[in-house]
Design an enzyme around this catalytic site. Structure first.
Site, mmCIF file in Angstrom:
data_model
loop_
_atom_site.group_PDB
_atom_site.id
_atom_site.type_symbol
_atom_site.label_atom_id
_atom_site.label_comp_id
_atom_site.label_asym_id
_atom_site.label_seq_id
_atom_site.Cartn_x
_atom_site.Cartn_y
_atom_site.Cartn_z
ATOM 1 N N ASN A 15 0.859 -1.184 0.000
ATOM 2 C CA ASN A 15 0.000 0.000 0.000
ATOM 3 C C ASN A 15 0.899 1.239 0.000
ATOM 4 O OD1 ASN A 15 -1.928 1.944 0.362
ATOM 5 N ND2 ASN A 15 -2.355 1.455 2.505
ATOM 6 N N TRP A 16 0.969 1.870 -1.148
ATOM 7 C CA TRP A 16 1.842 3.057 -1.259
ATOM 8 C C TRP A 16 1.235 4.272 -0.573
ATOM 9 C CZ3 TRP A 16 3.834 3.360 -7.068
ATOM 10 C CH2 TRP A 16 4.685 2.272 -7.303
ATOM 11 N N LYS A 17 -0.037 4.199 -0.228
ATOM 12 C CA LYS A 17 -0.755 5.352 0.329
ATOM 13 C C LYS A 17 -0.581 6.540 -0.634
ATOM 14 C CE LYS A 17 0.343 3.532 4.853
ATOM 15 N NZ LYS A 17 -0.247 3.511 6.151
ATOM 16 N N HIS A 104 -9.801 0.896 4.641
ATOM 17 C CA HIS A 104 -8.504 1.085 5.303
ATOM 18 C C HIS A 104 -8.698 2.026 6.500
ATOM 19 C CE1 HIS A 104 -4.376 2.401 6.019
ATOM 20 N NE2 HIS A 104 -4.027 1.259 5.435
ATOM 21 N N GLU A 106 -7.108 4.472 7.513
ATOM 22 C CA GLU A 106 -6.972 5.908 7.223
ATOM 23 C C GLU A 106 -8.252 6.445 6.587
ATOM 24 O OE1 GLU A 106 -3.231 5.471 5.198
ATOM 25 O OE2 GLU A 106 -2.376 4.884 7.121
ATOM 26 N N GLU A 179 -6.000 -5.219 10.438
ATOM 27 C CA GLU A 179 -5.019 -4.156 10.637
ATOM 28 C C GLU A 179 -5.354 -3.398 11.921
ATOM 29 O OE1 GLU A 179 -2.885 -3.020 6.771
ATOM 30 O OE2 GLU A 179 -4.634 -1.752 6.951
ATOM 31 N N GLY A 185 1.592 2.222 10.843
ATOM 32 C CA GLY A 185 2.514 3.350 10.734
ATOM 33 C C GLY A 185 3.144 3.761 12.048
ATOM 34 N N SER A 225 2.747 -2.159 10.632
ATOM 35 C CA SER A 225 4.184 -2.119 10.944
ATOM 36 C C SER A 225 4.903 -3.429 10.620
ATOM 37 C CB SER A 225 4.405 -1.711 12.401
ATOM 38 O OG SER A 225 3.954 -0.387 12.597
HETATM 39 C C1 PEP Z 1 -1.158 -0.003 5.768
HETATM 40 O O1 PEP Z 1 -1.061 1.065 5.185
HETATM 41 O O2 PEP Z 1 -2.089 -0.772 5.500
HETATM 42 C C2 PEP Z 1 -0.176 -0.362 6.790
HETATM 43 C C3 PEP Z 1 -0.287 -1.501 7.395
HETATM 44 O O3 PEP Z 1 0.828 0.555 7.029
HETATM 45 P P1 PEP Z 1 2.222 0.274 7.786
HETATM 46 O O4 PEP Z 1 2.782 -1.006 7.218
HETATM 47 O O5 PEP Z 1 3.065 1.451 7.461
HETATM 48 O O6 PEP Z 1 1.939 0.119 9.245
#
Ligand code: PEP
Length: 272
Positions: A15-17, A104, A106, A179, A185, A225
């Site tokens: 996931n590049w966000k 997600h 976010e 998640e 993050g 993470s």
């Molecule tokens: C994500 O964006 O779904 C995610 C798990 O981010 P990160 O790996 O940076 O925690």
């Protein structure tokens, strides 16, 4: 309990966000493919790249002929209409995008997307023939209050309102991503045991609400993470079928290392 024979194909999503320029995409794809190319012919696993929507066409073009697939980070609730700022699932299909991430954290927490909206997006995506990664996860306060399963259960109920998503044939096109919001993050991942506990809960819930067969087939992936140092231990858990990786996926070398370490424990003895 579910069958202990694991036949689910592992899936790893980057996931590049809201990161990277469009022009940076081809080099990333080329590098990732160079790192994973040989593994593809030896092992069965899937890789998804979820760039910003503006990059999908370029990433799709770079991926032509490769087994890596492109995913969108969200999609609209209808094929077309007065929905300013939304992206139609039909257009995603047109751009050779086969997957979409929905719900997600976010989207849920920064943009206040609720389960009912996520359910509408899921219905539209499935109707259009897209595959969906549907994210669920509790915030730290809920975990501390012992409410993790309650929160996950209430989020999973969005499958009920995404009319039809419970049909076995459609559910096979869904990956559930656990998640924990406190792990995204933050550098603080769930322990492999914490992840396994929630993954088993999700699978049991699907077994009861849909069918044991479907629950055994559906892939449940972990995100939060993930790094090259922890992907192996997390993937060693029997109900963890893959990883959704944010920050650490931005570097193709790191993402490839995450995948390789994950596959090593998932497929012991495989030539990795
Ligand atoms: C994500 O964006 O779904 C995610 C798990 O981010 P990160 O790996 O940076 O925690």
């Amino acid at each position: 309990m579910m069958s202990s024979v694991v036949t689910r194909v592992p899936v790893f999503a980057a996931n590049w966000k809201m990161n990277k320029l469009v022009r940076e995409a081809p080099e990333y794809v080329e590098r990732l493919n160079a790192l994973l190319g040989e593994l593809y012919s030896a092992l069965s696993f899937e890789v998804l790249i979820a760039p910003p929507a503006t990059h999908i066409q370029s990433v799709s073009a770079s991926l032509q002929g490769l087994p890596i697939k492109v995913a969108a980070q969200n999609c609209g609730t209808a094929r077309a209409g007065a929905f300013t700022g939304e992206i139609s699932p039909a257009v995603l299909k047109e751009l050779a995008c086969q997957w979409v991430i929905l719900g997600h954290s976010e989207r849920r927490h920064i943009f206040n997307e609720e389960d009912s909206l996520i359910a509408s997006r899921l219905r539209a995506a499935l109707e259009e023939g897209l595959n969906a990664v549907v994210c669920v996860g509790e915030v730290l306060q809920d975990r501390k209050a012992g409410k993790t399963f309650k929160v996950i259960e209430s989020q999973l109920a969005l499958f009920n309102s995404a009319k039809g998503a419970f049909q076995p044939s459609l559910l096979r096109r869904v990956v559930v991503a656990y998640e924990p919001v406190w792990a995204i993050g933050t550098g603080e991942n769930a322990t492999p045991q914490e992840a396994q506990e929630v993954h088993a809960f999700i699978r049991n819930w699907l077994s009861e609400k849909v069918s044991p067969e479907e629950a055994t087939a559906v892939r449940v992936v972990y995100g939060g993470s993930v790094k090259a140092e922890n992907s192996g231990q997390i993937m060693a858990q029997k109900d963890v079928d893959g990883l959704l990786v944010g920050g650490a996926s931005l570097d193709p070398n790191t993402f490839a290392a995450i995948i390789k370490n994950g596959l090593k424990t998932r497929l012991p003895g495989a030539p990795i």
